[in-house]
Design an enzyme around this catalytic site. Sequence first.
Site, PDB file in Angstrom:
ATOM      1  N   GLU A  59      13.824  30.119   0.269  1.00  0.00           N
ATOM      2  CA  GLU A  59      14.935  30.684  -0.527  1.00  0.00           C
ATOM      3  C   GLU A  59      14.961  30.088  -1.927  1.00  0.00           C
ATOM      4  O   GLU A  59      15.175  30.775  -2.926  1.00  0.00           O
ATOM      5  CB  GLU A  59      16.272  30.392   0.142  1.00  0.00           C
ATOM      6  CG  GLU A  59      16.492  31.149   1.432  1.00  0.00           C
ATOM      7  CD  GLU A  59      17.722  30.621   2.153  1.00  0.00           C
ATOM      8  OE1 GLU A  59      18.808  31.152   1.911  1.00  0.00           O
ATOM      9  OE2 GLU A  59      17.597  29.646   2.925  1.00  0.00           O
ATOM     10  N   LYS A  76      22.449  27.271  13.328  1.00  0.00           N
ATOM     11  CA  LYS A  76      21.673  27.771  12.186  1.00  0.00           C
ATOM     12  C   LYS A  76      20.439  26.936  11.858  1.00  0.00           C
ATOM     13  O   LYS A  76      20.451  25.719  11.931  1.00  0.00           O
ATOM     14  CB  LYS A  76      22.552  27.816  10.913  1.00  0.00           C
ATOM     15  CG  LYS A  76      23.589  28.914  10.878  1.00  0.00           C
ATOM     16  CD  LYS A  76      23.012  30.327  10.805  1.00  0.00           C
ATOM     17  CE  LYS A  76      22.311  30.646   9.503  1.00  0.00           C
ATOM     18  NZ  LYS A  76      23.255  30.803   8.394  1.00  0.00           N
ATOM     19  N   HIS A 118       7.622  50.638   1.824  1.00  0.00           N
ATOM     20  CA  HIS A 118       9.081  50.873   1.748  1.00  0.00           C
ATOM     21  C   HIS A 118       9.834  50.042   2.795  1.00  0.00           C
ATOM     22  O   HIS A 118      10.907  50.445   3.231  1.00  0.00           O
ATOM     23  CB  HIS A 118       9.423  52.356   1.939  1.00  0.00           C
ATOM     24  CG  HIS A 118       8.571  53.280   1.127  1.00  0.00           C
ATOM     25  ND1 HIS A 118       8.949  53.756  -0.101  1.00  0.00           N
ATOM     26  CD2 HIS A 118       7.331  53.796   1.349  1.00  0.00           C
ATOM     27  CE1 HIS A 118       7.996  54.533  -0.593  1.00  0.00           C
ATOM     28  NE2 HIS A 118       6.994  54.572   0.266  1.00  0.00           N
ATOM     29  N   SER A 159      23.359  24.358   9.134  1.00  0.00           N
ATOM     30  CA  SER A 159      24.634  24.707   8.515  1.00  0.00           C
ATOM     31  C   SER A 159      25.654  23.654   8.914  1.00  0.00           C
ATOM     32  O   SER A 159      25.609  23.115  10.018  1.00  0.00           O
ATOM     33  CB  SER A 159      25.063  26.086   9.018  1.00  0.00           C
ATOM     34  OG  SER A 159      26.467  26.206   8.941  1.00  0.00           O
TER      35      SER A 159
END
Length: 463
Positions: free
Chosen positions: A296, A289, A162, A283
């Site tokens: 992804e 970043k 979980h 970024s």
Amino acid sequence: MGVKKIEKLWGGRFKKNINKEMEEFISSLSFDKKLVKHDLLGSIAHAQMLGKCKIINEEEKDKIVEGLKQILKEVQKGKIEIVNGEAEDIHSWVENKLKEKIGTIAGKLHIARSRNDQIALDERLYLKEEVLIIQDLLKDLQKSLMLTAQKNLGIIMPGYTHLQHAQPILFSHHLMAYFYMFERDKGRIQDLNKRVDILPLGSAALAGTFFPIDREYVATQLGFNQVSENSLDAVSDRDYILEFLSASAILMMHLSRLSEEIILWSSKEFNFIELDDSFCTGSSIMPQKKNPDAAELIRGKTGRIYGNLINLLIMMKALPLAYNHDMQEDKEPLFDTVSTLEKSLFLMSKMIETMQVNKEKMETSTKGDFSTATELADYLVKKGLSFREAHKLVGNIVIYCLENKKILEDLTLSELNFFHKDFNKDVLKILKPQSAIDAKDSYGGTSLKMVKESIQKAKKTLN
Ligand code: ARG
């Protein structure tokens, strides 16, 4: 514009030229040109068989085979380019090119053959090749996982259910879980290859042919294991592609789960790993970043891989036998799945191979997370309590810790004895994550001994 118009293979029956939009709409050359090599190899084998069976004479056969071989060489060397709009499909393109080279004899190549069995052949030849490439890429990925597991043997991390800390495990055990998922993916692909490895050529349009062909000979020439049993089935089924797309969807699901974990683990909150700069981007606005883009995108592209499977399932649904032009739509999803899968497997393997593992962060994050509570319950069970009683009692200990801002490892024996008299001194050491891991010595468990064995086995599997 500037494209030379070439005759249609089926032009004889028509008085009028094809409508321009219609011509563009039905053309598959822009994507089936990927099959040019397979189409040529299939055609060479077919011509050799026609010669061997005396359906064409020796001289005709030699001219055709020589012409096809020349085209193959020129294509492979990049000397001829396949220009969209130049022909209706790759089969017409090859035949037109052959005619340019050797004249009207080229027309004899199509004896006892139809584009219907030809396309099924090209796709099977293509898939047989790609299946090998994908299996190798899977092996590389498994190797990366196995070597990373070996290199980091002993590092403790929280195991989750979980997405909550559940029980401590070895990081290597977690990595090896993926090793076995990919092992099954490899098995699925290997298995479906048996059903790809069947020669459809010789089925002609749908009914077989009147010519005395030798299909076994063609199968041997092209390295097929079997010859198809039913001509209608051979030209109209695409289940071998569907099997491949299903196996790919499952494989991609595994890749997307691993991607998700990589993304989580490289976040500031987890900080379990750091991906190599070469597999990240930054970024344009936030200078600090570093984004896990490859992971992804693998996660994101899983959607199109599922889509490709569903696309083909729906396209094939309820098609009457035998060939229907609908089936031309099988190629783009197939090619897209192959190239997406191959790139994803490659990048995943490199990402794993080059990532840095933050041992300290992984290990400290098991501190005070109560993930050894099960050990405590198991301890009481060994003393004769039922698991339910023990579970409840340890639950009370956890509440006590939370209320008194303590962690399990802080508890003294007298505190524990307050909950049950059977706790002895030896209980204190089982509360350490390391002892919890050592104790999971059941086959397939996370103990160091078991994980070491599993890595050894994995090594053997790969060799
Ligand atoms: N381009 C076609 C396909 O990909 C090849 C077979 C065409 N056959 C036909 N009778 N039009 O399916």
